[in-house]
Design a protein around this motif. Structure first.
Motif, PDB file in Angstrom:
ATOM      1  N   PRO A 174       2.820   4.558   6.501  1.00  0.00           N
ATOM      2  CA  PRO A 174       4.191   4.331   6.982  1.00  0.00           C
ATOM      3  C   PRO A 174       5.117   3.734   5.932  1.00  0.00           C
ATOM      4  CG  PRO A 174       2.606   2.865   8.064  1.00  0.00           C
ATOM      5  CD  PRO A 174       1.817   3.856   7.287  1.00  0.00           C
ATOM      6  N   ASP A 175       6.301   4.299   5.845  1.00  0.00           N
ATOM      7  CA  ASP A 175       7.315   3.794   4.923  1.00  0.00           C
ATOM      8  C   ASP A 175       8.142   2.765   5.694  1.00  0.00           C
ATOM      9  OD1 ASP A 175       8.935   3.430   2.788  1.00  0.00           O
ATOM     10  OD2 ASP A 175       9.926   5.381   2.880  1.00  0.00           O
ATOM     11  N   ALA A 176       7.561   1.594   5.872  1.00  0.00           N
ATOM     12  CA  ALA A 176       8.192   0.570   6.714  1.00  0.00           C
ATOM     13  C   ALA A 176       7.809  -0.802   6.194  1.00  0.00           C
ATOM     14  CB  ALA A 176       7.717   0.722   8.148  1.00  0.00           C
ATOM     15  N   ASN A 177       8.433  -1.808   6.757  1.00  0.00           N
ATOM     16  CA  ASN A 177       8.064  -3.183   6.421  1.00  0.00           C
ATOM     17  C   ASN A 177       6.912  -3.647   7.306  1.00  0.00           C
ATOM     18  OD1 ASN A 177       9.810  -3.777   4.330  1.00  0.00           O
ATOM     19  ND2 ASN A 177      11.446  -4.458   5.692  1.00  0.00           N
ATOM     20  N   ILE A 178       6.142  -4.574   6.767  1.00  0.00           N
ATOM     21  CA  ILE A 178       5.067  -5.173   7.557  1.00  0.00           C
ATOM     22  C   ILE A 178       5.682  -6.048   8.663  1.00  0.00           C
ATOM     23  CG2 ILE A 178       4.818  -7.288   6.156  1.00  0.00           C
ATOM     24  CD1 ILE A 178       1.744  -6.930   6.460  1.00  0.00           C
ATOM     25  N   THR A 179       4.971  -6.150   9.788  1.00  0.00           N
ATOM     26  CA  THR A 179       5.367  -7.094  10.841  1.00  0.00           C
ATOM     27  C   THR A 179       4.126  -7.905  11.215  1.00  0.00           C
ATOM     28  OG1 THR A 179       4.697  -5.698  12.679  1.00  0.00           O
ATOM     29  CG2 THR A 179       6.958  -5.387  11.840  1.00  0.00           C
ATOM     30  N   LEU A 180       4.316  -8.879  12.064  1.00  0.00           N
ATOM     31  CA  LEU A 180       3.182  -9.709  12.504  1.00  0.00           C
ATOM     32  C   LEU A 180       2.188  -8.911  13.345  1.00  0.00           C
ATOM     33  CD1 LEU A 180       5.094 -12.995  13.356  1.00  0.00           C
ATOM     34  CD2 LEU A 180       3.398 -12.711  11.542  1.00  0.00           C
ATOM     35  N   GLU A 181       2.620  -7.745  13.828  1.00  0.00           N
ATOM     36  CA  GLU A 181       1.726  -6.923  14.658  1.00  0.00           C
ATOM     37  C   GLU A 181       0.888  -5.951  13.829  1.00  0.00           C
ATOM     38  OE1 GLU A 181       1.533  -7.832  17.832  1.00  0.00           O
ATOM     39  OE2 GLU A 181       3.042  -9.261  17.125  1.00  0.00           O
ATOM     40  N   TRP A 182       1.161  -5.879  12.542  1.00  0.00           N
ATOM     41  CA  TRP A 182       0.456  -4.900  11.702  1.00  0.00           C
ATOM     42  C   TRP A 182      -1.057  -5.180  11.702  1.00  0.00           C
ATOM     43  CZ3 TRP A 182       1.139  -0.304   9.691  1.00  0.00           C
ATOM     44  CH2 TRP A 182       0.241   0.154   8.725  1.00  0.00           C
ATOM     45  N   PRO A 183      -1.910  -4.142  11.956  1.00  0.00           N
ATOM     46  CA  PRO A 183      -3.355  -4.375  11.958  1.00  0.00           C
ATOM     47  C   PRO A 183      -3.938  -4.400  10.539  1.00  0.00           C
ATOM     48  CG  PRO A 183      -2.876  -2.105  12.600  1.00  0.00           C
ATOM     49  CD  PRO A 183      -1.541  -2.762  12.336  1.00  0.00           C
ATOM     50  N   LEU A 184      -4.711  -5.410  10.260  1.00  0.00           N
ATOM     51  CA  LEU A 184      -5.419  -5.497   8.979  1.00  0.00           C
ATOM     52  C   LEU A 184      -6.823  -4.944   9.213  1.00  0.00           C
ATOM     53  CD1 LEU A 184      -4.363  -9.169   8.191  1.00  0.00           C
ATOM     54  CD2 LEU A 184      -3.346  -7.100   7.194  1.00  0.00           C
ATOM     55  N   GLU A 185      -7.153  -3.913   8.481  1.00  0.00           N
ATOM     56  CA  GLU A 185      -8.418  -3.210   8.711  1.00  0.00           C
ATOM     57  C   GLU A 185      -9.486  -3.696   7.746  1.00  0.00           C
ATOM     58  OE1 GLU A 185      -8.695  -0.674  10.975  1.00  0.00           O
ATOM     59  OE2 GLU A 185      -6.581  -0.272  11.444  1.00  0.00           O
ATOM     60  N   MET A 186     -10.719  -3.784   8.248  1.00  0.00           N
ATOM     61  CA  MET A 186     -11.823  -4.220   7.388  1.00  0.00           C
ATOM     62  C   MET A 186     -13.030  -3.301   7.525  1.00  0.00           C
ATOM     63  SD  MET A 186     -11.941  -6.490   5.056  1.00  0.00           S
ATOM     64  CE  MET A 186     -10.422  -7.362   5.392  1.00  0.00           C
ATOM     65  N   GLY A 187     -12.785  -2.054   7.934  1.00  0.00           N
ATOM     66  CA  GLY A 187     -13.854  -1.050   8.003  1.00  0.00           C
ATOM     67  C   GLY A 187     -15.032  -1.508   8.837  1.00  0.00           C
ATOM     68  N   ARG A 188     -16.222  -1.371   8.280  1.00  0.00           N
ATOM     69  CA  ARG A 188     -17.437  -1.747   9.015  1.00  0.00           C
ATOM     70  C   ARG A 188     -17.768  -3.216   8.900  1.00  0.00           C
ATOM     71  NH1 ARG A 188     -20.984   3.375   7.112  1.00  0.00           N
ATOM     72  NH2 ARG A 188     -19.710   4.856   8.280  1.00  0.00           N
ATOM     73  N   LEU A 189     -17.049  -3.923   8.061  1.00  0.00           N
ATOM     74  CA  LEU A 189     -17.429  -5.323   7.833  1.00  0.00           C
ATOM     75  C   LEU A 189     -16.974  -6.214   8.975  1.00  0.00           C
ATOM     76  CD1 LEU A 189     -16.422  -5.500   4.063  1.00  0.00           C
ATOM     77  CD2 LEU A 189     -18.711  -5.162   5.003  1.00  0.00           C
ATOM     78  N   ALA A 190     -15.798  -5.899   9.510  1.00  0.00           N
ATOM     79  CA  ALA A 190     -15.229  -6.729  10.577  1.00  0.00           C
ATOM     80  C   ALA A 190     -14.184  -5.903  11.307  1.00  0.00           C
ATOM     81  CB  ALA A 190     -14.597  -7.985   9.989  1.00  0.00           C
ATOM     82  N   GLY A 191     -13.940  -6.236  12.565  1.00  0.00           N
ATOM     83  CA  GLY A 191     -12.944  -5.501  13.344  1.00  0.00           C
ATOM     84  C   GLY A 191     -11.537  -5.752  12.833  1.00  0.00           C
ATOM     85  N   PRO A 192     -10.585  -4.875  13.202  1.00  0.00           N
ATOM     86  CA  PRO A 192      -9.205  -5.101  12.780  1.00  0.00           C
ATOM     87  C   PRO A 192      -8.609  -6.321  13.487  1.00  0.00           C
ATOM     88  CG  PRO A 192      -9.345  -3.221  14.276  1.00  0.00           C
ATOM     89  CD  PRO A 192     -10.742  -3.694  14.056  1.00  0.00           C
ATOM     90  N   VAL A 193      -7.738  -7.026  12.787  1.00  0.00           N
ATOM     91  CA  VAL A 193      -6.991  -8.130  13.418  1.00  0.00           C
ATOM     92  C   VAL A 193      -5.510  -7.926  13.114  1.00  0.00           C
ATOM     93  CG1 VAL A 193      -8.881  -9.813  13.263  1.00  0.00           C
ATOM     94  CG2 VAL A 193      -7.196  -9.688  11.412  1.00  0.00           C
ATOM     95  N   LYS A 194      -4.673  -8.500  13.964  1.00  0.00           N
ATOM     96  CA  LYS A 194      -3.245  -8.422  13.690  1.00  0.00           C
ATOM     97  C   LYS A 194      -2.873  -9.432  12.609  1.00  0.00           C
ATOM     98  CE  LYS A 194      -1.797  -6.699  18.127  1.00  0.00           C
ATOM     99  NZ  LYS A 194      -1.217  -6.977  19.420  1.00  0.00           N
ATOM    100  N   THR A 195      -1.857  -9.069  11.842  1.00  0.00           N
ATOM    101  CA  THR A 195      -1.417  -9.954  10.772  1.00  0.00           C
ATOM    102  C   THR A 195      -1.121 -11.361  11.294  1.00  0.00           C
ATOM    103  OG1 THR A 195      -0.580  -8.077   9.531  1.00  0.00           O
ATOM    104  CG2 THR A 195       0.329 -10.218   8.959  1.00  0.00           C
ATOM    105  N   ARG A 196      -0.550 -11.445  12.514  1.00  0.00           N
ATOM    106  CA  ARG A 196      -0.233 -12.781  13.047  1.00  0.00           C
ATOM    107  C   ARG A 196      -1.450 -13.686  13.135  1.00  0.00           C
ATOM    108  NH1 ARG A 196       3.083 -13.467  16.832  1.00  0.00           N
ATOM    109  NH2 ARG A 196       3.685 -11.337  17.351  1.00  0.00           N
ATOM    110  N   GLU A 197      -2.641 -13.057  13.288  1.00  0.00           N
ATOM    111  CA  GLU A 197      -3.847 -13.866  13.463  1.00  0.00           C
ATOM    112  C   GLU A 197      -4.378 -14.477  12.171  1.00  0.00           C
ATOM    113  OE1 GLU A 197      -5.891 -11.955  17.304  1.00  0.00           O
ATOM    114  OE2 GLU A 197      -5.458 -10.572  15.675  1.00  0.00           O
TER     115      GLU A 197
END
Ligand SMILES: [Cu+2]
Length: 418
Positions: A326-349
């Protein structure tokens, strides 16, 4: 002084209102949030030399344990043979998306925490993720003797001498070593994970290390760190932290410095595969500490302050690498992905290290502690002196000149609204 006081308050105030998120404990994501973490005592992350010798040894033991555990990424990155390399594989897969721009700090904060969990869960490590404050080693002659490079209780010294290597940014002074480590606990390590290629079966090699005193003396200093912390907003702060990401003679910055002060080729100096050098995690814990200390200077606002483009600057990664992104700005809702190591979390977390999925703190790197209590004020003798302020002002001036330059053009010109 007021700043030291704030940090001390954080150290003694165990996260009061701990919000416990409802994440499933998932065996597909073994090192992510686990409800049991909410009952754990706060994890206090210490500077390497604040660890006792047995603690340092145990950390190194756990890192080696992770590298002797079979990995789970082979179908995605066939050359990732060990669980230690799975972290490098996850980092490599995401490199163009989590560097240079807005996700850089939140993603790496989460990444280092997931690694800390892996050392504890997989390898029985009882401590916390240490950090390396390289400004403690930035005066002439200090770096070589740093406890970081200790042969027995550290990460080993410089490797065989190889001269300049291709990963070095133009103009960077050459460090010592750069080849295979000759001593220390990782000298017999075999790294298998291929640098750029995603299909190669393996690229067996040693762990390299280069010790670069000049780059450290110029850019891994207390003054450079202070300039980061004085930036008025999130974009200026992360851009200042990352400096030029190009020619050495512009504003090199603290984050590149932490990579080139010790990183060798196909290892710590490589943007894709930095995590094959165990020092990567101490460097990135330090970067995380500095972001946190910047946040702590205006805690209410800055634990919610995040902005900047999601797409990286095209000067570093080919645009076709992220055409679908996405050609957009990050928000607090953006999911941070960690593949198989850990589940995704929202940036706010990940915005507050005391809350949500986290419960950790950083020590003051210059203080001494007894039973967890700071017994000195740990104030850096240079702080507040005229000389210190003069150097900070000079760096800030240099940054002002550089930051309008073409490299950061798109971010400075403002990204499209999300
Ligand atoms: Cu990275």
């Amino acid at each position: 002084m007021w700043f030291t006081t704030i940090i001390t308050i954080f150290l003694v105030t165990v996260a009061g209102a701990l919000v416990v998120p409802n994440y499933p404990s998932n065996s597909d994501h073994p090192f992510g949030y686990d409800a049991a973490y909410s009952t754990e005592p706060v994890r206090v992350r210490k500077e390497w030399r604040q660890l006792t010798i047995p603690q340092r040894k145990d950390y190194i033991r756990a890192v080696k344990c992770l590298h002797s555990t079979p990995g789970t990424y082979q179908d995605l990155v066939p050359s990732s043979l060990t669980m230690y390399e799975d972290f490098a594989a996850e980092h490599k897969l995401r490199t163009p998306f989590v560097h240079v721009e807005s996700q850089f700090l939140p993603w790496h904060r989460y990444f280092v925490w997931v690694y800390e969990n892996a050392l504890r869960k997989q390898c029985g490590y009882e401590g916390t993720q240490p950090y390396w404050d390289y400004s403690l080693d930035s005066h002439p002659g200090e770096l070589r003797d740093s406890p970081i490079f200790d042969v027995e209780h550290g990460f080993g010294g410089a490797g065989e001498s190889v001269g300049p290597f291709p990963e070095m940014p133009p103009g960077l002074p050459t460090g010592s070593g750069g080849g295979c480590q000759k001593d220390g606990p990782f000298k017999d390590w075999t790294i298998h994970i291929a640098v750029r290629n995603f299909t190669e079966l393996r690229d067996d090699r040693c762990l390299t290390r280069s010790i670069n005193e000049k780059v450290g003396r110029n850019w891994c200093t207390r003054e450079v760190e202070e300039v980061v912390k004085r930036q008025p907003d999130y974009i200026s702060m992360y851009q200042n932290l990352q400096g030029a990401l190009g020619p050495y003679d512009q504003y090199f910055g603290l984050h590149p410095c932490g990579h080139f002060i010790a990183g060798g080729p196909k290892a710590g100096a490589d943007i894709y595969l930095g995590p094959v050098d165990p020092l990567f995690y101490l460097h990135h814990a330090n970067i995380d500490r500095i972001w946190w200390e910047w946040q702590a200077r205006n805690i209410e606002e800055r634990t919610a302050e995040i902005t900047g483009p999601l797409r990286p600057q095209p000067f570093l990664f080919p645009e076709e690498d992220y055409a679908d992104f996405p050609d957009a700005n990050i928000t607090l809702e953006w999911p941070l992905e960690m593949g198989r190591l850990a589940g995704p979390v929202k940036t706010r977390e990940v915005m507050d290290i005391r809350q949500n999925i986290f419960n950790y703190q950083y020590t003051n790197p210059r203080a001494q502690y007894e039973d967890g209590k700071e017994v000195t004020d740990g104030e850096c003798p240079e702080n507040g002196t005229e000389e210190f302020e003069r150097k900070v002002a000079k760096l800030q001036e240099r940054w002002e000149r550089f930051k309008g330059g073409p490299a950061w053009g798109r971010a400075r010109g403002g990204a499209p609204a999300p």
